[in-house]
Every structure is written in C-alpha cells, then in structure tokens.
Motif scaffolding. Structure first.
Motif, PDB file in Angstrom:
ATOM      1  N   ASP A 116     -10.097  12.992  38.093  1.00  0.00           N
ATOM      2  CA  ASP A 116      -8.980  13.941  37.433  1.00  0.00           C
ATOM      3  C   ASP A 116      -8.007  13.307  36.649  1.00  0.00           C
ATOM      4  O   ASP A 116      -7.599  13.520  35.596  1.00  0.00           O
ATOM      5  N   ILE A 117      -7.310  12.220  37.223  1.00  0.00           N
ATOM      6  CA  ILE A 117      -6.257  11.451  36.667  1.00  0.00           C
ATOM      7  C   ILE A 117      -6.943  10.474  35.511  1.00  0.00           C
ATOM      8  O   ILE A 117      -6.209  10.537  34.490  1.00  0.00           O
ATOM      9  N   PHE A 118      -7.855  10.008  35.655  1.00  0.00           N
ATOM     10  CA  PHE A 118      -8.632   9.140  34.831  1.00  0.00           C
ATOM     11  C   PHE A 118      -8.931   9.919  33.457  1.00  0.00           C
ATOM     12  O   PHE A 118      -8.623   9.685  32.265  1.00  0.00           O
ATOM     13  N   GLU A 119      -9.543  11.398  33.458  1.00  0.00           N
ATOM     14  CA  GLU A 119      -9.720  12.184  32.393  1.00  0.00           C
ATOM     15  C   GLU A 119      -8.494  12.615  31.832  1.00  0.00           C
ATOM     16  O   GLU A 119      -8.407  12.709  30.333  1.00  0.00           O
ATOM     17  N   ILE A 120      -7.379  13.105  32.521  1.00  0.00           N
ATOM     18  CA  ILE A 120      -6.149  13.238  32.030  1.00  0.00           C
ATOM     19  C   ILE A 120      -5.515  12.192  31.217  1.00  0.00           C
ATOM     20  O   ILE A 120      -4.958  12.503  30.130  1.00  0.00           O
ATOM     21  N   CYS A 121      -5.508  11.020  31.741  1.00  0.00           N
ATOM     22  CA  CYS A 121      -5.036   9.804  31.076  1.00  0.00           C
ATOM     23  C   CYS A 121      -5.984   9.615  29.623  1.00  0.00           C
ATOM     24  O   CYS A 121      -5.222   9.284  28.867  1.00  0.00           O
ATOM     25  N   GLN A 122      -7.279   9.835  29.709  1.00  0.00           N
ATOM     26  CA  GLN A 122      -7.859   9.607  28.631  1.00  0.00           C
ATOM     27  C   GLN A 122      -7.653  10.635  27.715  1.00  0.00           C
ATOM     28  O   GLN A 122      -7.726  10.192  26.542  1.00  0.00           O
ATOM     29  N   TYR A 123      -7.543  11.874  28.058  1.00  0.00           N
ATOM     30  CA  TYR A 123      -7.295  13.123  27.169  1.00  0.00           C
ATOM     31  C   TYR A 123      -5.911  12.675  26.432  1.00  0.00           C
ATOM     32  O   TYR A 123      -5.710  12.844  25.040  1.00  0.00           O
ATOM     33  N   LEU A 124      -4.768  12.195  27.025  1.00  0.00           N
ATOM     34  CA  LEU A 124      -3.539  11.976  26.519  1.00  0.00           C
ATOM     35  C   LEU A 124      -3.391  10.907  25.769  1.00  0.00           C
ATOM     36  O   LEU A 124      -2.938  10.758  24.541  1.00  0.00           O
ATOM     37  N   MET A 125      -4.266   9.622  25.899  1.00  0.00           N
ATOM     38  CA  MET A 125      -4.410   8.345  25.207  1.00  0.00           C
ATOM     39  C   MET A 125      -4.963   9.044  23.631  1.00  0.00           C
ATOM     40  O   MET A 125      -4.477   8.559  22.836  1.00  0.00           O
ATOM     41  N   ASN A 126      -6.051   9.750  23.990  1.00  0.00           N
ATOM     42  CA  ASN A 126      -6.727  10.189  22.525  1.00  0.00           C
ATOM     43  C   ASN A 126      -5.844  11.161  21.745  1.00  0.00           C
ATOM     44  O   ASN A 126      -5.911  11.184  20.665  1.00  0.00           O
ATOM     45  N   ALA A 127      -5.220  12.089  22.376  1.00  0.00           N
ATOM     46  CA  ALA A 127      -4.590  13.232  21.764  1.00  0.00           C
ATOM     47  C   ALA A 127      -3.033  12.944  21.371  1.00  0.00           C
ATOM     48  O   ALA A 127      -2.781  13.641  20.592  1.00  0.00           O
ATOM     49  N   VAL A 128      -2.415  12.118  22.360  1.00  0.00           N
ATOM     50  CA  VAL A 128      -0.991  12.102  22.196  1.00  0.00           C
ATOM     51  C   VAL A 128      -0.592  10.513  21.990  1.00  0.00           C
ATOM     52  O   VAL A 128      -0.622   9.955  20.660  1.00  0.00           O
ATOM     53  N   SER A 129      -0.757   9.797  22.993  1.00  0.00           N
ATOM     54  CA  SER A 129      -0.639   8.301  22.800  1.00  0.00           C
ATOM     55  C   SER A 129      -0.795   7.543  23.994  1.00  0.00           C
ATOM     56  O   SER A 129      -0.860   8.407  25.015  1.00  0.00           O
ATOM     57  N   ARG A 130      -1.000   6.294  23.943  1.00  0.00           N
ATOM     58  CA  ARG A 130      -1.144   5.444  25.218  1.00  0.00           C
ATOM     59  C   ARG A 130       0.210   5.593  25.896  1.00  0.00           C
ATOM     60  O   ARG A 130       0.066   5.509  27.076  1.00  0.00           O
ATOM     61  N   ALA A 131       1.432   5.567  25.309  1.00  0.00           N
ATOM     62  CA  ALA A 131       2.856   5.614  26.159  1.00  0.00           C
ATOM     63  C   ALA A 131       2.743   6.745  26.899  1.00  0.00           C
ATOM     64  O   ALA A 131       3.145   6.776  28.136  1.00  0.00           O
ATOM     65  N   LYS A 132       2.319   7.920  26.384  1.00  0.00           N
ATOM     66  CA  LYS A 132       2.253   9.147  27.187  1.00  0.00           C
ATOM     67  C   LYS A 132       1.481   9.286  28.294  1.00  0.00           C
ATOM     68  O   LYS A 132       1.886   9.766  29.515  1.00  0.00           O
TER      69      LYS A 132
END
Length: 112
Positions: free
Chosen positions: A15-31
């Motif tokens: 779950d955490i991996f998917e959340i972070c992967q989504y945020l990295m692609n949709a928002v930013s690496r920093a987020k």
C-alpha cells in the motif's frame, strides 16, 4: 510504559509503495518522500500507545473489534494489537470506500 513491536504485513508495505509511486508520478518526488516520512512516523508512534486508535466505523458496524485505525493526513492505517506487537495490515486513502478496498484486496489474494 509498555513498548510494542510494530510490524507491517506485506499488504501494508505494498500500500505504501503504491501511494508513494502514485505521488511521485502525479505530484512530485518531494511529496512522495514527505508522505512516506509521515506514515513512517505514525507507525512508530504506535509502539508507545496503540490503544489510542479507534475502531474503523465500517468494521465496528459489522461487530469486528480486533482492528483499530489511526490517521496520517488523508491516509488510514488499519492495525491490530496482538500480544506485545502491533500488526499494520493496510494503509489506505481515507477518501476511498473501505468495503470496496477490502473486497478488491480479497479478490487480488484469491487470484494470486
């Protein structure tokens, strides 16, 4: 003060991996890094006071009281207290329907 050992099951890690992967692609690496850090800190706080979480209303309505949840931003961390340990079972976006998410997770596990 009693200290609990906090562990994450593989589904929660995914779950955490998917959340972070989504945020990295949709928002930013920093987020993505910010959310990861917040989730990590929330899970660590469970070592001291896991009883502070409340029962997820969707599960409580079904008479299920072995799981609790805490919130970190918009995310829900679903966990259970088991002896001297805390097992984190899921990390979910609180804007999504818990029943639907758990149903899809059960289907995914059946197919795997």
């Amino acid at each position: 003060m009693k200290r609990y050992q906090v562990r994450m099951v593989s589904d929660a890690e995914r779950d955490i991996f998917e959340i972070c992967q989504y945020l990295m692609n949709a928002v930013s690496r920093a987020k993505a890094e910010q959310v990861f850090t917040q989730l990590e800190e929330a899970s660590k706080r469970l070592a001291n006071m896991p009883e502070r979480g409340h029962f997820p209303p969707e599960l409580e309505r079904l008479g299920i009281h072995e799981y609790r949840e805490i919130h970190s931003g918009i995310y829900r961390m679903i966990y259970e207290i088991a002896g001297d340990g805390v097992l984190i079972h899921a990390v979910l976006d609180s804007r999504r329907d818990l029943h639907d998410l758990l149903f899809h997770r059960l289907l995914r596990d059946e197919v795997a």
